[in-house]
Design a protein around this motif. Sequence first.
Motif, PDB file in Angstrom:
ATOM      1  N   SER A 262       0.904  -1.171   0.041  1.00  0.00           N
ATOM      2  CA  SER A 262      -0.052   0.015  -0.009  1.00  0.00           C
ATOM      3  C   SER A 262       0.809   1.077   0.087  1.00  0.00           C
ATOM      4  O   SER A 262       0.590   2.196  -0.669  1.00  0.00           O
ATOM      5  CB  SER A 262      -0.845  -0.009   1.223  1.00  0.00           C
ATOM      6  N   ILE A 263       1.667   1.135   0.907  1.00  0.00           N
ATOM      7  CA  ILE A 263       2.860   2.459   0.768  1.00  0.00           C
ATOM      8  C   ILE A 263       3.466   2.622  -0.593  1.00  0.00           C
ATOM      9  O   ILE A 263       3.604   3.595  -1.104  1.00  0.00           O
ATOM     10  CB  ILE A 263       3.819   2.395   1.926  1.00  0.00           C
ATOM     11  N   LYS A 264       3.869   1.368  -1.181  1.00  0.00           N
ATOM     12  CA  LYS A 264       4.653   1.594  -2.379  1.00  0.00           C
ATOM     13  C   LYS A 264       3.810   2.056  -3.432  1.00  0.00           C
ATOM     14  O   LYS A 264       4.117   2.757  -4.309  1.00  0.00           O
ATOM     15  CB  LYS A 264       5.050  -0.028  -2.760  1.00  0.00           C
ATOM     16  N   PHE A 265       2.561   1.665  -3.658  1.00  0.00           N
ATOM     17  CA  PHE A 265       1.682   2.294  -4.717  1.00  0.00           C
ATOM     18  C   PHE A 265       0.551   3.188  -4.360  1.00  0.00           C
ATOM     19  O   PHE A 265      -0.128   3.632  -5.278  1.00  0.00           O
ATOM     20  CB  PHE A 265       0.876   0.798  -5.117  1.00  0.00           C
ATOM     21  N   THR A 266       0.971   3.923  -3.172  1.00  0.00           N
ATOM     22  CA  THR A 266       0.175   5.210  -2.951  1.00  0.00           C
ATOM     23  C   THR A 266       1.199   6.278  -3.135  1.00  0.00           C
ATOM     24  O   THR A 266       2.319   6.388  -2.521  1.00  0.00           O
ATOM     25  CB  THR A 266      -0.264   5.020  -1.608  1.00  0.00           C
ATOM     26  N   GLN A 267       1.082   7.121  -4.051  1.00  0.00           N
ATOM     27  CA  GLN A 267       1.834   7.970  -4.554  1.00  0.00           C
ATOM     28  C   GLN A 267       2.141   9.333  -3.785  1.00  0.00           C
ATOM     29  O   GLN A 267       3.304   9.535  -3.201  1.00  0.00           O
ATOM     30  CB  GLN A 267       1.488   8.618  -5.943  1.00  0.00           C
ATOM     31  N   ASP A 268       1.057   9.924  -3.400  1.00  0.00           N
ATOM     32  CA  ASP A 268       1.378  11.031  -2.632  1.00  0.00           C
ATOM     33  C   ASP A 268      -0.187  11.296  -1.837  1.00  0.00           C
ATOM     34  O   ASP A 268      -1.430  10.898  -2.416  1.00  0.00           O
ATOM     35  CB  ASP A 268       1.607  12.344  -3.076  1.00  0.00           C
ATOM     36  N   LYS A 269      -0.226  11.967  -0.667  1.00  0.00           N
ATOM     37  CA  LYS A 269      -1.471  12.184   0.070  1.00  0.00           C
ATOM     38  C   LYS A 269      -2.146  10.805   0.476  1.00  0.00           C
ATOM     39  O   LYS A 269      -1.679   9.624   0.058  1.00  0.00           O
ATOM     40  CB  LYS A 269      -2.353  13.147  -0.569  1.00  0.00           C
ATOM     41  N   GLY A 270      -3.564  10.782   0.569  1.00  0.00           N
ATOM     42  CA  GLY A 270      -4.114   9.670   0.654  1.00  0.00           C
ATOM     43  C   GLY A 270      -3.910   9.039   2.071  1.00  0.00           C
ATOM     44  O   GLY A 270      -3.514   9.682   3.092  1.00  0.00           O
ATOM     45  N   HIS A 271      -4.395   7.915   2.149  1.00  0.00           N
ATOM     46  CA  HIS A 271      -4.366   7.101   3.664  1.00  0.00           C
ATOM     47  C   HIS A 271      -4.105   5.769   3.257  1.00  0.00           C
ATOM     48  O   HIS A 271      -4.522   5.153   2.173  1.00  0.00           O
ATOM     49  CB  HIS A 271      -5.491   7.300   4.368  1.00  0.00           C
ATOM     50  N   ILE A 272      -3.783   5.141   4.288  1.00  0.00           N
ATOM     51  CA  ILE A 272      -3.540   3.491   4.630  1.00  0.00           C
ATOM     52  C   ILE A 272      -4.280   3.084   5.945  1.00  0.00           C
ATOM     53  O   ILE A 272      -3.867   3.641   6.897  1.00  0.00           O
ATOM     54  CB  ILE A 272      -2.042   3.038   4.627  1.00  0.00           C
ATOM     55  N   PHE A 273      -5.353   2.294   5.626  1.00  0.00           N
ATOM     56  CA  PHE A 273      -6.003   1.858   6.875  1.00  0.00           C
ATOM     57  C   PHE A 273      -6.024   0.483   7.054  1.00  0.00           C
ATOM     58  O   PHE A 273      -6.497  -0.362   6.177  1.00  0.00           O
ATOM     59  CB  PHE A 273      -7.133   2.402   6.912  1.00  0.00           C
ATOM     60  N   VAL A 274      -5.740  -0.133   8.430  1.00  0.00           N
ATOM     61  CA  VAL A 274      -5.760  -1.369   8.832  1.00  0.00           C
ATOM     62  C   VAL A 274      -6.525  -1.552   9.837  1.00  0.00           C
ATOM     63  O   VAL A 274      -6.693  -0.843  11.028  1.00  0.00           O
ATOM     64  CB  VAL A 274      -4.348  -1.861   9.277  1.00  0.00           C
ATOM     65  N   SER A 275      -7.644  -2.382   9.582  1.00  0.00           N
ATOM     66  CA  SER A 275      -8.671  -2.825  10.610  1.00  0.00           C
ATOM     67  C   SER A 275      -8.816  -4.232  10.833  1.00  0.00           C
ATOM     68  O   SER A 275      -8.717  -5.136   9.869  1.00  0.00           O
ATOM     69  CB  SER A 275      -9.896  -2.072  10.093  1.00  0.00           C
ATOM     70  N   VAL A 276      -9.297  -4.585  11.989  1.00  0.00           N
ATOM     71  CA  VAL A 276      -9.398  -5.930  12.358  1.00  0.00           C
ATOM     72  C   VAL A 276     -10.728  -6.313  13.320  1.00  0.00           C
ATOM     73  O   VAL A 276     -11.183  -5.498  13.995  1.00  0.00           O
ATOM     74  CB  VAL A 276      -8.228  -6.577  13.215  1.00  0.00           C
ATOM     75  N   HIS A 277     -11.548  -7.267  12.621  1.00  0.00           N
ATOM     76  CA  HIS A 277     -12.808  -7.497  13.243  1.00  0.00           C
ATOM     77  C   HIS A 277     -13.008  -9.154  13.028  1.00  0.00           C
ATOM     78  O   HIS A 277     -12.190  -9.777  12.674  1.00  0.00           O
ATOM     79  CB  HIS A 277     -13.890  -7.149  12.258  1.00  0.00           C
ATOM     80  N   LEU A 278     -13.853  -9.486  14.072  1.00  0.00           N
ATOM     81  CA  LEU A 278     -14.251 -11.008  14.105  1.00  0.00           C
ATOM     82  C   LEU A 278     -14.974 -11.142  12.724  1.00  0.00           C
ATOM     83  O   LEU A 278     -15.964 -10.282  12.135  1.00  0.00           O
ATOM     84  CB  LEU A 278     -15.228 -11.354  15.213  1.00  0.00           C
ATOM     85  N   VAL A 279     -14.900 -12.483  12.348  1.00  0.00           N
ATOM     86  CA  VAL A 279     -15.621 -12.846  11.050  1.00  0.00           C
ATOM     87  C   VAL A 279     -17.049 -12.765  11.411  1.00  0.00           C
ATOM     88  O   VAL A 279     -17.954 -12.695  10.586  1.00  0.00           O
ATOM     89  CB  VAL A 279     -15.164 -14.029  10.764  1.00  0.00           C
TER      90      VAL A 279
END
Length: 1028
Positions: A552-569
């Motif tokens: 995600s960091i590699k292919f996100t050029q500038d600005k924007g965001h990266i969001f990691v979330s964890v839930h139960l199935v």
Amino acid sequence: MGKGCWLLLVGVILSCKIPGVCLKLRWKRKNEPAPLQPATQQLQLLLQQKQQQQLDQSPPKGAGKWRKKLLTVFVLLGILTSIWLFWHLNQKIILRREHTLANMCDERARMLQDQFNVSMNHVHALAILVSTFHHGKHPSAIDQKTFGEYTERTAFERPLTSGVAYALKVLHSEREQFEKQHGWTIKKMETEDQTLVQDCLTENLDPAPIKDEYAPVIFSQETVSHIVSIDMMSGQQDLENILRARATGKGVLTSPFKLLKSNHLGVVLTFAVYNKDLPPDAIPEQRTEATVGYLGASYDVPSLVEKLLHQLASKQTIVVNVYDTTNASAPISMYGTDITDTGLLHVSSLDFGDPLRKHEMHCRFKQKHPLPWMAINASVGVLVITLLVGHIFHAAICRIAKVENDCREMMELKARAEAADVAKSQFLATVSHEIRTPMNGVLGMLKMLMDTDLDAIQRDYAETAHASGKDLISLINEVLDQAKIESGRLELEDVPFDLRNLLDSILSLSSDKSNDKGIEKSAVYVSDRVPEVVVGDPGRFRQIITNLVGNSIKFTQDKGHIFVSVHLVDEMKGTSDVGDKVLQQGLNLVQDMSSKTYNTLSGFPVVDRWRSWENFKMLNGKDAKDDPEKIRLLVTVEDTGVGIRLDAQDQIFTPFVQADSSTSRHYGGTGIGLSISKHLVELMHGEIGFVSEPGVGSTFSFTGAFGKGEVSSLDSKWKQYDPVVSEFQGLGALIIDNRSIRAEVTKYHLRRLGISVDITSSLESACTYVSSIFTTSAFAHLAMILIDKDVWNQETVLQLLSLLEQHRKNCKLNVSTNLPKIFLLGTSMSPVERSKLKTSGFVDNVLMKPLRLSVLIACFQEALGGTKGKVRGKKMSTLGSLLREKRILVVDDNKVNRRVAEGALKKYGAIVTCVERGHDALNKLKPPHTFNACFMDLQMPEMDGFEATRQIRSAESEVNEKLASGEASIEMYGNVSHWHIPILAMTADVIQATYEKCLKCGMDDYVSKPFEEEQLYLAVARFFESGL
């Protein structure tokens, strides 16, 4: 015959099968695999035994002979079976045909016999009628006219008779008077042999010759009126018939003879008429004396039988012949013609009431028995099937022979492949060791260099070199992981870990890269329903998320965001009652048209994350595995990068393949990260998927099965924040953020510290909220206000601050009373900007995103008056307390690696001794000694680490046995009751088999090269925490 064929078949099969089975068993015993040799010897062993394996594993020479014998026996048995089947079915057909003929013949005989008996009874009744009304009446009540009309009208009761007549008994003395009375002369029959007279007229007949007794016909049915006046005793057959009838009192039959005026054979039934009732046991003389006349009935047998057969069926399938067999040597044909023999004959007996006369009905089929097509077809079918199976079996034998040849070739190729696989594993282990060994020295020395006094330029050079080395190690690890996946040797461990702390560390490591690329927002969120502690493989879980976040960091050029979330199935299995705000955001991506932004972390549009897991089996109910002791986690990594082209999405998980040929040149990388991640997810019994739109971004999701853990089971490295978190329990916080999803992420981090949180969307609504809680207990617990930079407005902040000061004055609070602290949440602010805001008094501190628990604790402690630097100094103080004054032996043949390990351990106060050979380690660690731990390299000349460890453990076992048995005292061995020094392997070989081999030879743990200071600490912490 059928039973014998089956017994023969079973015997032949057993006789052929048993030798083959015995031969196969001997072959299997001969080819049982030998015990596995150590990995270092297996390569040479396979290479040396390649030719021998071809001979040993080839099928025995006689393996195909018994198959050919069995084929021959099978074909012969098939031919015999077809012959027997033809005979069996043909016999059944013949029996069925005989049974049919018998039934038809018996039925016709029975009907003919029954009808004849009925007719006989009616003739007998007619005799009684004559006796009653002719002889019992004076004058007689019957004359010829009456008799003729009566018999004609009652002819239907005697369907088998052609006519009836009554003859009177006349003695010679009464003849003259009788002839005068009736007006005609008693005539005799024309000839004694009853020759047919075509035109039989009574006036042409001669008078009866003189004899003692006559029986002239006086009454007759119209059909036989021509016999009136004829003396029935003038014929030989009739004479015998009359004499027997009056002597027995029963109806008697003549033998067949040709009837007058007829061309047919017939018989005459005669009853005697008596003038009185006789007892049943009357003697013949009495019956002769009482006889007054004779009633006879003629039967035209051919006509009667023909009529009967036509009554049964209009078209007969059988031919019927009726015979009088009284004289068995010369039977008389009563009906039927001579026909060709059709093969089957059935004889049915006929009883016409005369015991002296015997009659039979002979029945034949009109046509000969047709060919037994069913038997022919069945037998031919069995024969054809036998030949077809034989052909198939023959083809199979030929195919087996070919397969056996191919098998020998495959065994040779298999031996080569196994040798190549072992060679590859050895090559990977060797390359790993040879690359990691110098890299360990390079990274270790760079780390030690960075701990010295360097100017800015020198430190930048050193840090750049250190980062490049770590990237190289990461690349090596990926290649090794891919090799282990291909060989099926990648395994997961099962230990408890803190999921939230692990995600914090991942985001912390990646935050520098994301900030360098200008990515404004990166965040992590874990659902409240996810347990604090889970059981699984934290290293591989970290590797999956690191790969996804790195992409995600590699292919996100500038600005924007990266969001990691964890839930139960379980939270995903229903979209109608989703309670989690982050999941709701995925369902309701509604654009705020007033501000032209989206309700996402950065305000940029994102793909629909729900589509990334819509095909998961466990979410669609297709996965039947449901372990109550396990939980299913769903991890989602969302970005606003360039996205993946549609034509490249099908091969995104293929090793060494990227979205397009220019990707590796533009973005870098090997293209195996996602492939490794997919295999790791499958090892966790999960699934991975993604959704991507070019120009919008991508979202990757994966699931995994984890155990439920307890906080008490965590290792010390996961409990570093526990004492500090309790300081913030019961505090309150207000978050001011115009994006609800971003506010939920901030709320998640604060709630981890036990802080209760309220959220407002603007500074104005915050002022209103603060004013509303002045008089409540909520304000007393309000310890902090966190303002996102996107809603920051200096004038409104001043208004909020003045509102708080006004409340202090109105409530007459002391100056020392703490008002809520103001924190600004930012992403890309320079240190100068942060310092300016703090000195201006607008905020108490600036929190930089992504938020991490350690940073929040440090900032809150500083702002709220806690112990500054408490968390940051904890690990250093813990490392020092654990390793201080501990005597550690480092065994490594590489001088640079010894210096790196020595410098890292001495930094924390350990007393380090280094040796370069395994023999030296044996001498140093021979009980008694004063060392507390040993770091042992595995690959060393003369004696490797495995053998050195085995001998050390052997020496310790001998000493422990002496101490246990009392042969030696504790004082002789340094007052230690049980000797076992912790030995930790140091090697660049990271193959799973190597780790298992380390444990098997007696080592306690495993440290892969290159290692850092924290790795060394984690390795020895579990041995020294209890004071070893």
